[in-house]
Design a protein around this motif. Structure first.
Motif, mmCIF file in Angstrom:
data_model
loop_
_atom_site.group_PDB
_atom_site.id
_atom_site.type_symbol
_atom_site.label_atom_id
_atom_site.label_comp_id
_atom_site.label_asym_id
_atom_site.label_seq_id
_atom_site.Cartn_x
_atom_site.Cartn_y
_atom_site.Cartn_z
ATOM 1 N N VAL A 61 0.816 -1.167 0.033
ATOM 2 C CA VAL A 61 0.097 -0.271 0.106
ATOM 3 C C VAL A 61 0.802 1.113 -0.053
ATOM 4 C CG1 VAL A 61 -1.873 1.284 1.236
ATOM 5 C CG2 VAL A 61 -1.603 -1.321 1.321
ATOM 6 N N HIS A 62 0.624 2.393 -0.824
ATOM 7 C CA HIS A 62 1.148 3.385 -0.947
ATOM 8 C C HIS A 62 0.398 4.421 -0.741
ATOM 9 C CE1 HIS A 62 4.801 1.391 -2.634
ATOM 10 N NE2 HIS A 62 3.953 0.705 -3.537
ATOM 11 N N LYS A 63 0.170 5.298 0.365
ATOM 12 C CA LYS A 63 -0.467 6.540 0.798
ATOM 13 C C LYS A 63 0.346 7.767 0.285
ATOM 14 C CE LYS A 63 -3.215 3.694 4.046
ATOM 15 N NZ LYS A 63 -4.695 4.306 3.892
ATOM 16 N N SER A 64 -0.405 8.508 -0.151
ATOM 17 C CA SER A 64 0.001 9.995 -0.432
ATOM 18 C C SER A 64 -1.115 11.074 -0.485
ATOM 19 C CB SER A 64 0.994 9.900 -1.792
ATOM 20 O OG SER A 64 0.071 9.758 -2.723
ATOM 21 N N PHE A 65 -0.577 12.251 -0.927
ATOM 22 C CA PHE A 65 -1.624 13.268 -1.077
ATOM 23 C C PHE A 65 -1.493 13.800 -2.302
ATOM 24 C CE2 PHE A 65 -1.844 12.901 3.469
ATOM 25 C CZ PHE A 65 -3.174 13.004 3.713
ATOM 26 N N LEU A 66 -2.564 14.149 -2.896
ATOM 27 C CA LEU A 66 -2.571 15.008 -4.368
ATOM 28 C C LEU A 66 -3.295 16.282 -3.852
ATOM 29 C CD1 LEU A 66 -3.878 12.196 -6.953
ATOM 30 C CD2 LEU A 66 -1.606 13.116 -6.290
ATOM 31 N N GLY A 67 -2.296 17.115 -3.636
ATOM 32 C CA GLY A 67 -3.033 18.495 -2.967
ATOM 33 C C GLY A 67 -3.395 18.164 -1.677
ATOM 34 N N ARG A 68 -4.677 18.363 -1.283
ATOM 35 C CA ARG A 68 -5.164 18.055 -0.065
ATOM 36 C C ARG A 68 -5.798 16.542 0.263
ATOM 37 N NH1 ARG A 68 -5.862 22.273 3.834
ATOM 38 N NH2 ARG A 68 -5.168 24.098 3.091
ATOM 39 N N LYS A 69 -5.979 16.009 -1.033
ATOM 40 C CA LYS A 69 -6.751 14.756 -1.168
ATOM 41 C C LYS A 69 -5.699 13.540 -0.940
ATOM 42 C CE LYS A 69 -10.826 15.911 -4.150
ATOM 43 N NZ LYS A 69 -11.527 15.587 -5.084
ATOM 44 N N PRO A 70 -6.305 12.733 -0.136
ATOM 45 C CA PRO A 70 -5.637 11.404 0.307
ATOM 46 C C PRO A 70 -5.595 10.685 -1.200
ATOM 47 C CG PRO A 70 -7.416 11.474 1.580
ATOM 48 C CD PRO A 70 -7.295 12.823 0.926
#
Length: 101
Positions: A61-70
């Motif tokens: 699993v890779h978690k990140s943010f695109l702008g303010r969205k997870p």
């Protein structure tokens, strides 16, 4: 020809898990919403199957943010790819065995 049923992996007995691995084996990564839409499953259903595959260490699993969205992406591990290929090979052998009867 005898089928080695030990090669059939219980992790892939469920259709959703089989579909998830089919997608992840041929794509580098796939995000949660795209998987949900492609497989036509609910958030909870998809999440529980992803968690099961993660527990087996078949996916990362890779978690990140695109702008303010997870944004959560999933990737098949080498262990997962190997297990999936062995499972498919066992299924193929089972099918071939039935054709000769």
């Amino acid at each position: 020809m005898k089928v080695d049923f030990d090669k059939l992996d219980k992790a892939f007995e469920n259709r959703v898990r089989l579909q998830i691995m089919s997608v992840l084996v041929v794509n580098d990564r796939y995000d949660f919403n795209s998987l949900k839409e492609l497989l036509d499953v609910t958030d909870g259903n998809l999440a529980s199957h992803l968690k099961g595959l993660e527990k087996e260490e078949y996916i990362m699993v890779h978690k990140s943010f695109l702008g303010r969205k997870p944004n959560t992406n999933y990737q098949a591990t080498d262990k997962g790819k190997t297990a999936f290929k062995l499972h498919l090979n066992a299924l193929e052998q089972l099918i071939k065995q039935q054709k000769t009867k």
